[in-house]
Scaffold this active site. Structure first.
Site, PDB file in Angstrom:
ATOM      1  N   ASP A 229       0.882  -1.163   0.000  1.00  0.00           N
ATOM      2  CA  ASP A 229       0.000   0.000   0.000  1.00  0.00           C
ATOM      3  C   ASP A 229       0.928   1.224   0.000  1.00  0.00           C
ATOM      4  O   ASP A 229       2.108   1.128   0.373  1.00  0.00           O
ATOM      5  CB  ASP A 229      -0.944   0.018   1.205  1.00  0.00           C
TER       6      ASP A 229
HETATM    7  C1  BGC Z   1      -4.900   3.427  -0.054  1.00  0.00           C
HETATM    8  C2  BGC Z   1      -5.003   2.417  -1.181  1.00  0.00           C
HETATM    9  C3  BGC Z   1      -4.786   3.098  -2.504  1.00  0.00           C
HETATM   10  C4  BGC Z   1      -3.440   3.803  -2.475  1.00  0.00           C
HETATM   11  C5  BGC Z   1      -3.129   4.547  -3.760  1.00  0.00           C
HETATM   12  C6  BGC Z   1      -3.630   4.250  -0.130  1.00  0.00           C
HETATM   13  O1  BGC Z   1      -3.645   5.291   0.790  1.00  0.00           O
HETATM   14  O2  BGC Z   1      -4.960   2.768   1.186  1.00  0.00           O
HETATM   15  O3  BGC Z   1      -6.247   1.783  -1.160  1.00  0.00           O
HETATM   16  O4  BGC Z   1      -4.852   2.190  -3.554  1.00  0.00           O
HETATM   17  O5  BGC Z   1      -3.431   4.765  -1.423  1.00  0.00           O
HETATM   18  O6  BGC Z   1      -3.951   5.650  -3.906  1.00  0.00           O
END
Ligand code: BGC
Length: 757
Positions: A229
């Site tokens: 993530d």
């Molecule tokens: C989120 C993810 C997301 C990623 C990219 C993160 O903060 O938890 O779900 O895909 O950012 O935007």
């Protein structure tokens, strides 16, 4: 491209460089070897492709796209085809926009109604979550675009989201928090998995080898790559060894250098680096070989599709006196800011820049007899007397009042959790005041997670529309006017009060530690076991028609746990209009040595029926439908016994039930010692055989046939007590109470036969 061959030509620095992003959304190229950069983008219910400044919070604009209904809504559809179509639509958009991987679906379990990201997640139920998200995955990947199923794992809160430690026992992980990921890998063949921000049982998900290698790859056979993530990486070399292939976003080369140094210092095997590179390139090559930038992305067609879908996700919670659907020609006061500016998606990384938005008022344009009043504002929670007065005026003069209420953006979002389950005070006051002047008040809710409804008595009808995507207004009209017969069912329980939720006492955690101490008793598994009243149960939803169930059949009354049971049931539309019904199948274990929920969802089918029409629905139940996770076996296990196969209207409403006996073909491993008690010993076949003579001889010995025991003493000891004493006695008790007839050595020899013989 021969990927292994290409990797063999790379320097260690080049390989390490491929293990993190170029920027927010791209991977790095290696030009001298012809390796291009590819793009990944959010998100689950539409494409959030950022052309300019990247961020993971949904702050900067992304390209114009289509916002389909969010997962909280689509989960209520109980419709696998609907999810597949969303996947196909998003996949087409990705092909058109040259995005290789779509960062979704988000399949975390709704442990509490408070999780700020519940609108992006599907359900409190692992089976429903798994079935629907896997359909979405199949849809996206049918377009040769990868998904990134997220956030692996046990990421059910936003509070301290980058540091919290989810402490979850193995059985709970396997039964509740893992199944959607397992299904994504085994059935959906997900190209990538995104690890979560949190720690799991003490170790960061981003460097958790048990999670990313032992479970994901060795057990489930995952063959894609794991991406972090955004910003989840802590110790990068450790992560590489654990199975975290791609770090996102870019770490400015810092972590790449750490990987190189770790290899040079002998702390990380270069083979781990090679493997991660190979996985990343293999997946990207799959996209590159199948890239079709000339794919048509018909946004108008997708908008229409999104409207119909949103309507089929709505859940009719209440409909007194058949007040809905609204009849042609009836005058309507349409009230509420959300009727004009709908809330149709949540905030954060899944936020779509919709190319158009259709409100209920837009959809009602040209319909005679409609008046509008704003009723409330979303800036303040305080009731605005002027706005309420206008709404009351409008409601007085109309035959029916429709209030579109719900949660403003500030009440729920990625990044933080809710602190309560209420809708704003100004809306509660509005509903009460409007209902006082117009008894035919209908409330439509736009929200991403359950709300308390102390105002429920004021409303004759309630439609839970969730966050229905950019065409939610048109969809609301379809349902209100009966053009679409509501056919959604709640994918989560609505408790009467927040305090009733099983995670209430410890949700959010103490410091970073979040103990999931309700175990497998999440959502209806808890409320049903406790026989607690809920506002609306899991699986509940009304229709403008009625359905009857009959003819429940099972292919056998007794099966082995290696067999598959076929179940059929007839469902008839007994009302006057066309409708769709979700047939829900639950399995209930009558007796169990482990704590189990009353019943668990193990099958569902959505069927379309004309008035008077009957269809037969069939289900196949294999071992997993009856099993629980046994920590000793480290596997799924079915205890021999009777199970009820229940066709239900909700987790609380059993329509038909049939009993089936399932026999286990697996003997639990015996690890008995002299301290093992008879209660456990008699359940083991081998132990019962070996110990039978002793058990019989001893059963009466607590009272004894001893002449010296007085009749008074005998009568004071009941048979129950005698049996209980015996069952609770350890094997070594034979030495204490057996009068020296059996030696310790003899007992040890018996134990050896039981354990090893
Ligand atoms: C989120 C993810 C997301 C990623 C990219 C993160 O903060 O938890 O779900 O895909 O950012 O935007």
């Amino acid at each position: 491209m021969d990927i292994k061959q290409v990797i063999s030509q790379m320097t260690l620095e080049e390989k390490a460089s491929l293990l993190s992003g170029l920027d927010f959304w791209h991977t790095k190229p290696v030009e001298r070897l012809g390796i291009p950069s590819v793009m990944v983008s959010d998100g689950p219910h539409g494409l959030r492709k950022q052309d300019q400044t990247g961020d993971h919070l949904g702050i900067n604009d992304s390209i114009k796209a289509v916002c389909y209904p969010t997962a909280c809504a689509t989960a209520a559809s109980f419709d696998r085809d609907l999810l597949r179509q969303i996947g196909e639509g998003v996949g087409d958009a990705c092909q058109h926009e040259q995005v290789a991987v779509d960062l979704g679906p988000a399949v975390n379990i709704k442990r509490s109604p408070l999780c700020g990201r519940n609108f992006e997640y599907f359900s409190e139920d692992p089976y429903l979550t798994a079935q629907l998200s896997t359909s979405l995955i199949k849809g996206v990947q049918s377009r040769n675009i990868g998904v990134s199923v997220k956030h692996f794992a046990a990421n059910s809160q936003e509070h301290r989201r980058m540091s919290s430690d989810s402490v979850v026992d193995e059985r709970t992980l396997r039964e509740i928090y893992f199944p959607a990921f397992e299904s994504a890998v085994k059935e959906g063949k997900a190209w990538t998995v995104m690890c979560s921000y949190n720690r799991l049982n003490g170790e960061h998900a981003s460097q958790n080898r048990k999670l990313l290698t032992e479970v994901l790859r060795d057990e489930w056979g995952f063959d894609g790559y794991v991406v972090s993530d955004w910003g989840a990486v802590s110790d990068r070399p450790k992560g590489v060894h654990a199975g975290l292939d791609l770090e996102m976003p870019a770490s400015g080369g810092i972590n790449d250098r750490r990987v190189v140094e770790a290899v040079r210092a002998g702390q990380l095997d270069e083979k781990d680096v090679d493997l991660a590179v190979e996985r990343i390139l293999t997946i990207h090559q799959r996209y590159l070989d199948n890239a079709k930038p000339d794919t048509v992305w018909d946004k108008e067609a997708q908008h229409k599709q999104a409207r119909q879908m949103a309507a089929e996700c709505m859940v009719l919670l209440k409909n007194e006196d058949g007040i809905l659907p609204v009849k042609a020609g009836e005058t309507l006061a349409v009230i509420g800011k959300f009727a004009k500016e709908p809330r149709y998606q949540g905030g954060g990384s899944s936020h779509i820049n919709s190319f158009k938005v259709e409100s209920l008022l837009d959809a009602l344009e040209g319909v005679p007899g409609i008046t509008y009043a704003q009723g409330y504002d979303i800036v303040s929670e305080e009731p605005d007397e002027e706005l309420i007065a206008q709404a009351v005026e409008a409601a007085k003069d109309a035959q029916k009042a429709v209030i579109v209420a719900g949660l403003p953006d500030s009440f729920e979002s990625e990044g933080y959790d809710r602190s309560h389950m209420r809708i704003p005070n100004c809306q509660v006051e509005l509903i009460r005041r409007v209902a006082q002047v117009n008894p035919n008040t209908i409330v439509v809710l736009y929200n991403g997670s359950p709300v308390e409804m102390p105002w429920l008595d004021s409303a004759k009808a309630v439609v839970e529309a969730y966050l229905g995507g950019q065409a939610v207004g048109g969809a609301t009209k379809l349902v209100l006017f009966g053009d679409v017969n509501p056919c959604g069912k709640l994918p989560e329980s609505f408790p009467l009060r927040l305090e009733h939720n099983p995670s209430y006492l410890t949700y959010g955690g103490e410091g970073n530690t979040v103990v999931y101490n309700e175990g497998v008793f999440v959502g209806y598994r808890y409320y049903d076991r406790k026989q607690m009243d809920v506002l609306f149960p899991f699986g509940y939803g009304l229709s403008y028609t009625s359905f009857e169930y009959s003819n429940l059949t099972v292919s056998a009354d007794a099966i082995k746990d290696t067999d598959t049971l076929t179940v059929t049931v007839d469902v008839t539309n007994t009302g006057k209009v066309f409708g769709k019904e979700v047939v829900q199948l639950y399995v209930s274990d009558r007796e169990s040595t482990v704590f189990r929920p009353v019943r668990e969802l193990k099958g569902f089918e959505k069927v379309a029926l004309a008035p008077g029409e009957t269809k037969t629905v069939a289900f196949s139940l294999a071992k997993r439908a009856f099993a629980y996770w046994n920590e000793d076996l480290h596997d799924w296990h079915v205890e021999t016994g009777v199970f009820d196969i229940q066709i239900c209207r909700s987790s609380r409403d059993v329509a038909l039930s049939r009993a089936v006996t399932v026999e286990s073909t697996v003997e639990l491993p015996a690890h008995f010692t002299l301290d093992s008690i008879f209660m456990d010993l008699v359940k083991n076949k081998k132990a019962s055989q070996v110990l039978k003579p002793i058990f019989e001889a001893m059963s009466s010995s607590f009272v004894g046939n001893d002449e010296e025991v007085s009749d008074v003493a005998k009568s004071a000891i009941s048979d129950e007590m005698n049996a209980a004493m015996m069952l609770n006695m350890p094997l070594r008790g034979i030495i204490s109470f057996g009068g020296g007839q059996i030696s310790r050595e003899q007992l040890e020899a018996m134990l050896d036969t039981i354990n090893n013989g």
